[in-house]
Design an enzyme around this catalytic site. Structure first.
Site, PDB file in Angstrom:
ATOM      1  N   LYS A 142     -19.258 -24.173 -34.432  1.00  0.00           N
ATOM      2  CA  LYS A 142     -19.882 -25.385 -33.684  1.00  0.00           C
ATOM      3  C   LYS A 142     -19.056 -26.444 -34.328  1.00  0.00           C
ATOM      4  CE  LYS A 142     -24.185 -25.791 -32.483  1.00  0.00           C
ATOM      5  NZ  LYS A 142     -25.629 -25.764 -32.446  1.00  0.00           N
ATOM      6  N   ILE A 143     -18.396 -27.250 -33.237  1.00  0.00           N
ATOM      7  CA  ILE A 143     -17.705 -28.287 -33.611  1.00  0.00           C
ATOM      8  C   ILE A 143     -18.254 -29.597 -33.063  1.00  0.00           C
ATOM      9  CG2 ILE A 143     -15.436 -29.546 -33.864  1.00  0.00           C
ATOM     10  CD1 ILE A 143     -14.210 -26.556 -34.170  1.00  0.00           C
TER      11      ILE A 143
END
Length: 348
Positions: free
Chosen positions: A108-109
């Site tokens: 997750k970015i």
């Protein structure tokens, strides 16, 4: 949940981990071992979260295999304190991928301006990404371009595009929370008529952007080379206002090719009484555009709202990370105190 509720994926974030650590003693042994090994809080958190996600990946591996990698995914988030640092976000994304060491992990970015080039780089390296904290349609368009840029890099490097997956996490309920408060402050009948409608309208327009993007020549070329579409993911779908239907962010956002991440209470409510009767998105684009014009006529600046929500989202995750760190540090001190007392008893 996989068997009884047909859950096909799991997401994590700092708030979820902070909540889990604050309840019960499930993590005590891991924290004690970490303290005994002399790890600092950041290392302990890294080991604890990647261990959880690795176990979850194993639980969902059968779903991953059955769906040829489309589902069965587990997401783990880069340290939110790095959200404004492209290079460090990229480095930690790689480190998480290596540490979890499972093909069905997603990194997750956040969709900050600094996160976009990191998303491109990580996708280009063949790592699947969950792009998080998207509120604005304009930012969502940038996210899709970052995904295409990454696929282009992966293709140039000779990578198998079919093995790369991504979702774009578009946050829902927080939009209503903020806009409803502003409508209430206006105190007019026309403003009151718009309450509880902004979040769904915003998400439906995001799906319109998604469909339009799939019609571009650039996407068609990458698709022909084996690329997977970046699926829209509806995040923050728990209803915070009890005046509203408790399943509205699920039943009002049904469309093929989407993902919905639900908190446990929403999942149970959907299983108990939600009525799923086909697509509830594609036929509502005109209404959603009309609603946005009405919102603007009331003086509500959606761009300002979504920018605020992005900042607040990052602050919330940073706060949760600080809480996580405090729990780990407290456990480390307890272990060190216990060891010191044990040494003193032996000496006496």
């Amino acid at each position: 949940m996989i068997d009884d509720r047909h859950v096909v994926g799991v997401t994590t974030n700092p708030t979820i981990f902070a909540s889990a650590l604050s309840r019960g003693h499930a993590y005590d042994d891991q924290l004690r071992r970490s303290a005994a090994d002399g790890h600092d809080a950041d290392r302990a958190l890294f080991d604890l979260t990647t261990s959880d996600v690795r176990d979850a990946c194993d639980e969902l591996r059968s779903v991953y295999d059955r769906t040829n990698g489309v589902d069965g995914r587990v997401s783990i988030e880069v340290d939110p304190r790095l959200a404004r640092d492209t290079a460090r976000t990229t480095d930690m994304a790689r480190a998480l991928f290596v540490a979890v060491d499972r093909p069905n992990v997603m990194i997750k970015i956040p969709a900050t301006p600094e996160g976009l080039p990191a998303i491109t780089q990580i996708i280009g390296e063949g790592i699947s990404v969950n792009v998080t904290l998207i509120f604005a349609l304009s930012r969502y368009e940038e996210v899709f371009q970052a995904y295409l840029n990454g696929l282009g890099q992966a293709r140039a490097a000779g990578r198998d595009l079919g093995s790369i997956h991504s979702v774009a996490s578009f946050f829902v309920s927080r939009v209503d929370t903020e806009i409803d408060a502003r409508l209430d402050a206006l105190g007019t009948a026309s403003a009151a008529a718009l309450r509880g409608r902004a979040a769904v309208a915003n998400a439906r327009l995001a799906f319109e952007v998604f469909e339009q993007s799939l019609g571009t020549a650039r996407w068609q070329e990458l698709s022909a080379a084996g690329a997977n579409p970046q699926r829209p993911l509806w995040a923050s779908t728990g209803v915070k206002n009890h005046e509203y239907r408790d399943t509205m962010y699920v039943t009002d956002l049904v469309a093929s090719g989407t993902v919905n991440t639900m908190p446990a209470s929403t999942l149970e409510a959907v299983a108990d009484h939600a009525l799923i009767a086909g697509d509830t998105v594609r036929s509502h684009y005109v209404d959603a555009h009309r609603f946005m014009r009405e919102l603007k006529d009331e003086g509500i600046d959606l761009d300002e709202v979504t920018a605020l929500l992005e900042r607040q989202g990052l602050e919330k995750f940073e706060t949760s990370w600080a809480e996580l760190t405090e729990v780990v540090q407290r456990e480390h001190r307890a272990v060190q105190t216990s060891e010191a007392e044990s040494v003193q008893r032996r000496v006496l």
